[in-house]
Design a protein around this motif. Structure first.
Motif, mmCIF file in Angstrom:
data_model
loop_
_atom_site.group_PDB
_atom_site.id
_atom_site.type_symbol
_atom_site.label_atom_id
_atom_site.label_comp_id
_atom_site.label_asym_id
_atom_site.label_seq_id
_atom_site.Cartn_x
_atom_site.Cartn_y
_atom_site.Cartn_z
ATOM 1 N N THR A 46 26.583 85.147 12.753
ATOM 2 C CA THR A 46 27.771 84.840 13.558
ATOM 3 C C THR A 46 28.779 84.043 12.729
ATOM 4 N N LYS A 105 21.173 77.640 18.580
ATOM 5 C CA LYS A 105 20.613 78.850 19.190
ATOM 6 C C LYS A 105 21.365 80.110 18.762
ATOM 7 N N ASP A 106 22.476 79.931 18.082
ATOM 8 C CA ASP A 106 23.196 81.075 17.551
ATOM 9 C C ASP A 106 22.521 81.697 16.339
ATOM 10 N N ALA A 137 32.152 93.416 16.584
ATOM 11 C CA ALA A 137 32.834 92.874 17.758
ATOM 12 C C ALA A 137 31.768 92.966 18.851
ATOM 13 N N PHE A 138 31.177 91.840 19.198
ATOM 14 C CA PHE A 138 30.001 91.885 20.065
ATOM 15 C C PHE A 138 30.325 92.558 21.391
ATOM 16 N N PRO A 158 20.190 83.683 14.148
ATOM 17 C CA PRO A 158 19.169 84.706 14.325
ATOM 18 C C PRO A 158 17.797 84.140 13.970
ATOM 19 N N SER A 159 16.791 84.629 14.641
ATOM 20 C CA SER A 159 15.456 84.086 14.416
ATOM 21 C C SER A 159 15.038 84.318 12.968
ATOM 22 N N HIS A 174 33.002 76.634 23.725
ATOM 23 C CA HIS A 174 31.863 75.732 23.891
ATOM 24 C C HIS A 174 31.163 75.581 22.553
ATOM 25 N N SER A 175 30.489 74.502 22.413
ATOM 26 C CA SER A 175 29.812 74.283 21.140
ATOM 27 C C SER A 175 28.736 75.348 20.980
ATOM 28 N N VAL A 176 28.732 75.949 19.823
ATOM 29 C CA VAL A 176 27.736 76.974 19.563
ATOM 30 C C VAL A 176 26.652 76.323 18.735
ATOM 31 N N PRO A 205 23.508 90.661 12.591
ATOM 32 C CA PRO A 205 24.628 89.994 11.917
ATOM 33 C C PRO A 205 24.503 88.476 11.933
ATOM 34 N N VAL A 213 33.464 87.572 22.455
ATOM 35 C CA VAL A 213 32.849 86.297 22.762
ATOM 36 C C VAL A 213 33.831 85.197 22.401
ATOM 37 N N THR A 214 34.318 84.505 23.380
ATOM 38 C CA THR A 214 35.177 83.373 23.072
ATOM 39 C C THR A 214 34.294 82.144 23.168
ATOM 40 N N SER A 215 34.146 81.465 22.099
ATOM 41 C CA SER A 215 33.195 80.364 22.168
ATOM 42 C C SER A 215 33.900 79.045 21.943
#
Lengths: 296, 383
Positions: A25, A11-12, A63-64, A14-15, A6-8, A23, A2-4
């Motif tokens: 992030t 929503k990243d 490693a997702f 976990p609930s 973009h702003s994470v 995990p 996952v190359t992010s």
């Protein structure tokens, strides 16, 4: 991977009530290529505080899309900064981790397992005056880095630290800057390789060949070993033969780990569930017997 | 109604028990006949129980035959209740990547609580072993704990053990002492076909009070004890447990491990039917759509991959894998969880395609305690 860029956003996260296999992030904020197949990843959580750990503990790194593996933490609690993991490229997941670039997002679960038992000494002053003998093979120095950081700092008050590092060849030796810094701070640092190169000016031979020359007092020493199992077995035997108390030798064991929390059953070694009872265990007693038994 | 009291419930009363549990919102499951075997399945009334069914079990052999009027005159089949608490393949989380960002969705537990009607005592014992593995410790499995905590458990004591049963050796049957909401004993004699019922929890007492029941007589109580005595005397197998953990721990190099490896197919049947085997693979699965999921799937120590480390499997031989399985069940499980990993249900014996019998393997080591495997020097000698 996952190359992010973009702003994470949130929503990243976990609930609430995320399960133990979910995990957190983390973003790779720095990456150091240690050897041809080893890299250190510096990680910051996308959300929340840095994980609190003790030297010798491990995290499950995701490693997702590829999978998850157990990797020891290679930073020291006292140095602050990002969480470090030093990974060797030996399979699909570790390959994906080693190839991570700054900005990539990976998953971290942990910390899990037992530690090198250094914090009590450090926090309680240097009440333990024994010599500290650290023997590492190859990437085995990574799980010991945090403990060494603490031991060398504590030894400024008077103890002695001996760092013996072996590698298959000079390229396999990691953390040269740290080794130099620890030597400056008073530790005895010795290096040895199985196969030398023309540039190599150090020792050639197994790590055990350095034990006799190091200069620690076997009857008043504690030892921390991490490396290939066969290296730890022969080093522990040699130390015991020199007079080191088997109960004062700690080894860090490795087996297939898929959960890190005692559920999956893969990391059993006789009576031990290594993610729960280890990875750091005393050599004396049951482990001495286990390491002598043929598992194949 | 007190826990010490026993009651008599007839077959219609058992049907009423199922109906009460359904009305109270439970998903009701029990033993059913499916594909020629008694296996866990949905139960909506007494008609679904294996009435008139007998089983014949021997190493590598399982057959159903015709029995009498009883509903529970058989021993355990290949399916165990572990699948209801620890599903064979469960999603832990799902995630989706879009534009580089990752969002997680937890996968919850079904909100309908489970009522098991007709677990055998050894099966309850196996669930209690599982409780120590997944339900306790520093990291309990929350979904396991939820399923287990909300479960209503009706145990039926054993009257007709199979040829591969040895629960009496393991102290897990044929009677049941605790851990149930309701315990039943099926009686079929001159006084008729009926069940002796005891409550083991206030919840069980409450349910029992809601169905037709009568106070048990001295004769009923005696009939239960006679049935249990008969069951205990007709166990098909025996395992000597005195000193067993130590025996196996000191016989790691016994030649029997090589002997059994000549027969063992490493097929993993024993671990799949075992009600306490808990190993799982944690798998990450990705799709082209960008969806990811993490699953936990049953696995077996007989798989070569089970002990894989970079460079190869730690336990590469069948002998090392059989040894791992058996010493774990009977010896190191005690170190890890302070209990035996074997409950004496006999499934591993019945469902082994080459008839390997764990009790016989133990007996062989008992007979030659201390024998050493002849080791052939190899080039990988580490000295």
């Amino acid at each position: 991977m996952v190359t992010s860029e973009h702003s994470v956003a949130s929503k990243d996260v976990p609930s609430p009530g995320a399960g133990p296999l979910t995990p957190l992030t983390h973003r790779v904020v720095r990456r150091v290529q240690e050897t041809s197949d080893v890299a250190t990843l510096f990680l910051e959580p996308l959300v929340g505080d840095r994980l609190v750990f003790r030297p010798g503990q491990f995290n499950m790194l995701s490693a997702f899309g590829v999978g998850e593996v157990a990797i020891s933490v290679s930073s020291a609690p006292g140095e602050g900064g990002p969480l470090r993991h030093t990974v060797r490229d030996v399979g699909a997941v570790s390959h994906a981790l080693v190839r991570c670039e700054v900005g990539d997002v990976i998953g971290v679960r942990g910390p899990f397992g037992t530690d090198w038992q250094v914090t009590s000494d450090v926090e309680g002053g240097t009440s333990d005056t024994r010599d500290v003998v650290v023997v590492a093979g190859g990437i085995g120095l990574a799980p010991l880095r945090g403990a060494l950081y603490e031991f060398v700092a504590a030894a400024r008050g008077g103890g002695r630290v001996f760092i013996l590092v072996g590698g298959r060849n000079p390229d396999q030796i990691i953390f040269h800057d740290d080794l130099a810094a620890w030597e400056r701070d008073g530790a005895t640092v010795m290096l040895s390789v199985d196969q030398s190169t023309p540039q190599w000016r150090g020792r050639v031979g197994l790590v055990t060949t350095m034990l006799g020359d190091a200069g620690f007092d076997p009857r008043n020493s504690r030892a921390l070993l991490c490396g290939p199992e066969i290296m730890m077995r022969f080093t522990a035997r040699a130390l015991v033969d020199m007079g080191v108390d088997p109960a004062a030798i700690l080894v860090s064991l490795e087996r297939n780990m898929q959960c890190g929390i005692g559920w999956c059953g893969h990391c059993q070694l006789g009576p031990l569930i290594i993610c729960r009872d280890g990875p750091v265990v005393p050599y004396g007693g049951v482990v001495e017997r286990l390491l002598a038994e043929r598992e194949r | 109604m007190t826990f010490a009291e026993s009651f008599v419930v007839d077959v219609d009363g058992l049907d009423a028990l199922v109906q009460v549990l359904i009305q109270r919102g439970y998903e009701t499951k029990g033993p059913t006949v499916h594909d020629g075997a008694v296996v866990p399945g949905p139960i909506t009334g007494v008609r679904e129980f294996p009435r008139g069914v007998r089983d014949e079990q021997a190493p590598g052999r399982y057959r159903l035959g015709k029995g009498d009027e009883r509903l529970f005159a058989w021993a355990v089949g290949p399916g165990s209740w572990k699948a209801d608490f620890f599903p064979a393949n469960q999603v832990e989380w799902r995630a989706h990547t879009s534009e580089g960002a990752l969002s997680f969705a937890e996968v919850g537990t079904a909100s309908t609580p489970l009522a098991i009607i007709g677990a055998r005592p050894c099966e309850l014992a196996a669930i209690e072993v599982f409780d120590r593995v997944l339900g306790e410790g520093a990291h309990p499995d929350p979904r396991y704990v939820t399923r287990r905590d909300t479960c209503f458990m009706v145990v039926v004591e054993c009257a007709v053990p199979a040829g591969t049963c040895f629960c009496s050796s393991m102290g897990t049957g044929p009677d049941v002492k605790s851990g149930f909401d309701i315990a039943l004993s099926e009686l079929s004699d001159a006084d008729g076909h009926r069940f002796l019922a005891r409550a083991g929890s206030s919840h069980g007492a409450d349910v029992l009070a809601a169905i037709p029941h009568a106070l048990a007589s001295e004769l009923d109580l005696r009939a239960r004890l006679e049935s249990l005595e008969h069951a205990e005397a007709s166990m098909g197998r025996h395992l000597e447990t005195e000193g067993l953990a130590e025996l196996l721990a000191r016989n790691i190099e016994h030649p029997r491990w090589s002997d059994v490896a000549e027969r063992c197919l490493s097929c993993a049947n024993c671990t799949m039917v075992c009600p306490t085997c808990f190993c799982s693979d944690v798998l990450d699965i990705s799709e082209l759509s960008g969806a990811l999921e993490r699953r936990r799937v049953w696995s077996s120590c007989f798989d070569l991959d089970h002990s894989y480390l970079h460079g190869g499997a730690v336990r590469s031989s069948t002998s090392s894998r059989y040894r791992q399985w058996m010493t774990h069940k009977l010896s190191t499980w005690w170190d890890q969880f302070d209990t035996s990993g074997c409950v004496g249900c006999g499934r591993c014996v019945t469902w082994c395609p080459v008839s390997i019998d764990i009790t016989e393997e133990v007996e062989a080591i008992v007979r030659t305690d201390g024998a050493a495997r002849v080791t052939v020097p190899t080039s990988r000698s580490d000295s």
